[in-house]
Design an enzyme around this catalytic site. Structure first.
Site, PDB file in Angstrom:
ATOM      1  N   MET A   1       0.833  -1.212   0.000  1.00  0.00           N
ATOM      2  CA  MET A   1       0.000   0.000   0.000  1.00  0.00           C
ATOM      3  C   MET A   1       0.861   1.254   0.000  1.00  0.00           C
ATOM      4  O   MET A   1       0.500   2.267  -0.592  1.00  0.00           O
ATOM      5  CB  MET A   1      -0.957   0.008   1.199  1.00  0.00           C
ATOM      6  CG  MET A   1      -1.999  -1.101   1.175  1.00  0.00           C
ATOM      7  SD  MET A   1      -2.759  -1.411  -0.445  1.00  0.00           S
ATOM      8  CE  MET A   1      -3.493   0.183  -0.822  1.00  0.00           C
ATOM      9  N   GLU A   2       2.020   1.187   0.662  1.00  0.00           N
ATOM     10  CA  GLU A   2       2.929   2.330   0.666  1.00  0.00           C
ATOM     11  C   GLU A   2       3.423   2.599  -0.762  1.00  0.00           C
ATOM     12  O   GLU A   2       3.496   3.744  -1.210  1.00  0.00           O
ATOM     13  CB  GLU A   2       4.113   2.053   1.605  1.00  0.00           C
ATOM     14  CG  GLU A   2       3.826   2.284   3.082  1.00  0.00           C
ATOM     15  CD  GLU A   2       2.884   1.261   3.712  1.00  0.00           C
ATOM     16  OE1 GLU A   2       2.673   0.176   3.125  1.00  0.00           O
ATOM     17  OE2 GLU A   2       2.363   1.536   4.815  1.00  0.00           O
TER      18      GLU A   2
ATOM     19  N   ASP B   1      -1.526  18.181 -10.718  1.00  0.00           N
ATOM     20  CA  ASP B   1      -1.723  19.492 -10.102  1.00  0.00           C
ATOM     21  C   ASP B   1      -0.822  20.558 -10.724  1.00  0.00           C
ATOM     22  O   ASP B   1      -1.258  21.676 -10.987  1.00  0.00           O
ATOM     23  CB  ASP B   1      -1.432  19.400  -8.604  1.00  0.00           C
ATOM     24  CG  ASP B   1      -1.583  20.738  -7.901  1.00  0.00           C
ATOM     25  OD1 ASP B   1      -2.618  21.401  -8.105  1.00  0.00           O
ATOM     26  OD2 ASP B   1      -0.667  21.131  -7.156  1.00  0.00           O
TER      27      ASP B   1
END
Lengths: 171, 171, 171, 171, 171, 171
Positions: B120-121, B135
């Protein structure tokens, strides 16, 4: 170090948080979507509520809502925004694609009244929901993939509306 | 509320953080990858370092490393892990696909010595790098998509190694 | 400021995080419980799943599990602990007390293999579950109260087991 | 993007979290110090406990202890560490320097049993204490300066002990 | 505990977050600066980009921007502020001082439209940049010092402008 | 997954953050209270300042103020709010109840100028203060209980004022 020395600090290429202080505080909306591709039997267990770690759809929804409130901590150049409303929907897609994989669709709608948009909040919500699904099901299906995470539409602000697939919405 | 009453709390389907306290503390490695698809001119500007918000690749790498340390805060049923090492690589992929889109590949390698894996990391690192790229470039290319975020391989722990594409690695 | 000056810093009454570095890393368990008292009709709506903000019990459980992982950030003198397992149970208690109020019981069991206990993690989980219930139902019942949050039992570490109500367990 | 493509990701100059997984888990200690320089009357009010915002020394100490637990979230390439003990001392230094300014000395001692040192935790504690003092007193003395924040000594780990000012401790 | 009992809670010296709700939401700017003193060869390696942990200046800038968004979590009595823009500049200062030490200057400019100033955000940015430089270079120069962290100027709000060194700006 | 497919995502019972974007930004106040019940000798030591871990009342107050700023991260469906002012009071209650237990009363007053109320911030402050007291005293009194955490009054917003115990304030 003299103050005069400091006045001509100049760096090109340096990252910065662009100032939005002169923008008007208006209603902002963003919708993002994505999906997590998986084995059909994994999707069946999610829908039947028989995954050992618990209610996958419910936990993913909470993870998305909680996590998006921290978008500006996670995405370095993002401005902090006071989100006013969020909906996260998770939709099993039964149509099995070319290669026999099923999908769980994820869609997040975020609203705020602020000086900057909430696209990153919506995209963060979608990815955190997807990662939460992965985490809760990885013991039974390590091969899952997060696919097609994208902005669907945004409204408000000086740049106005953008809707994916329309003439001015690339891709 | 009497204590005796509390002893037969029973709930089916309730989410829980599975106990890993009896697992051995061993070396864990996980590699995850993904990509962000974009207009070729967006990729060109990222590589030339001419995006207004600054050094996209450098900022994305830091976002990935910083953010993955908070994986257990973001993914509800994840165990806290003391990560011991991380590499995040970003690789412009010049091959332009069928539909004339370019891609920036992302790959994260995470290591720990713990009772649970770090898949998950690694996946969190990849998605945060991708969202940071989005972004920083969204003013010039709102149509970017995060695609194909997946575990590539993992090693260590009771379940041992898993490598995508091998006979026992589904998909 | 000379180093010698610094060697006799002395303060009485100053808060400090007590060192646990010499304690053995052993299995630790803590169980905490509490309840949130409310109008019977509020409890009925929670159980029927008809509260406007959504699945109260499911969200409260996730809030408890997520939040307890941040206990050491919230409780100043608490040591960071790698929690290995958590169960949170929410149990509607139909017995209506003296004053016509119903209760939702909350119970959290936390495990870790560490140098310090997990009592604070268990208590934090119970209070965050209770506050989440309050938040999701406050539009219909502002008068709810969080009551009787307490440690039920703890095991492991040099001080060994403690069970509420037993001769050596005060109160 | 093919997996083979991903195998030769290579980047020079890219930031990374250096792997410490092969280091032994040993006792680590670090002491950092610094000071905040201010008008003598500001120091007098801090010591007399008459600053409007409250008990400056007590709040600064808590800020240091709380904040250092988040060092690895704040300092990008830092490893997460389970700190086992912390002392923070604040010491008014009456000796008024050349230019008529007083100082409040700050000293943090941090301990852990881990694979990496706790120098950054100690330095973070000192700076957060200093910034908290600034915040609580800025209405009466905007000209305060944080000065001379430095590692004083560290022990443990493969590189062993380092003590400032000794032959092998530069500066 | 009766409500009437609660009405005369009175404590002197207790820390509190001063209310700013009656202040106008105006444009606020703050500039803070500081430096990190080091061996000349350390500065040379930072500038040449040959530090093992990667691009020191780039990572420090991101750490400053990311971290300042969490100022109100780190500094207890600080109000949460929605920062609208940030610039962080890092400037190698070649002038080698009396004792043969070099310096890397750091300067942060923060803007917001809020009811309270952003001095603490600017000071937090400077210190986190400095600590990040320390972290990335500590393997080669443990003797580095963070020096002279100070507010340079602030504008906006009822107290208006303050510029260090001017007649009304102490020190 | 086609966009048209996504347009009819519908889920009943799904948790969501209710939109408050159309509400007016007005002054909001909330007062919450609670208590922690303990052995009379524990309260005596807290008041005398002789608890080993330090100044219990001071640390609890800081924990409450710091932690309430993170309410929206902890309570999943809570909106982020920019709190403008906070007071936290801790009041030893000497009246020893029926069963020979003493109490420390806790009361938090929170103010903001926002589109949503601050009840959850006030309740979070009270519970974090209580848990901090528990943490600092648990070595001497594991039997402590957090009791009677409740909203006392709230003002502002469309729903106006609510005061506990008044005809329209249930319970």
């Amino acid at each position: 170090m003299s103050t005069s020395k400091l006045t001509h600090f100049v760096e090109s290429g340096a990252a910065r948080m662009v100032d939005v202080g002169d923008k008007a505080e208006t209603l902002r909306t963003a919708v993002a979507a994505g999906a997590i591709e998986m084995a059909p039997e994994t999707l069946a267990r999610i829908c039947a509520g028989t995954v050992d770690k618990g209610d996958v759809l419910g936990v993913a929804r909470v993870a998305a809502i909680c996590g998006l409130k921290r978008t500006s901590e996670l995405i370095p150049m993002c401005h902090p925004v006071r989100v006013t409303g969020v909906d996260v929907a998770l939709d099993p897609i039964d149509a099995v694609a070319v290669d026999g994989r099923a999908q769980l669709g994820i869609r997040a709608t975020v609203r705020a009244r602020d000086r900057t948009g909430v696209e990153m909040e919506a995209l963060t919500a979608v990815t955190l929901a997807a990662l939460t699904v992965y985490d809760m099901c990885k013991a039974i299906d390590r091969g899952m993939r997060v696919v097609d995470v994208r902005l669907v539409e945004k409204h408000g602000g000086k740049s106005g509306s953008w809707v994916r697939g329309e003439p001015d919405g690339r891709a």
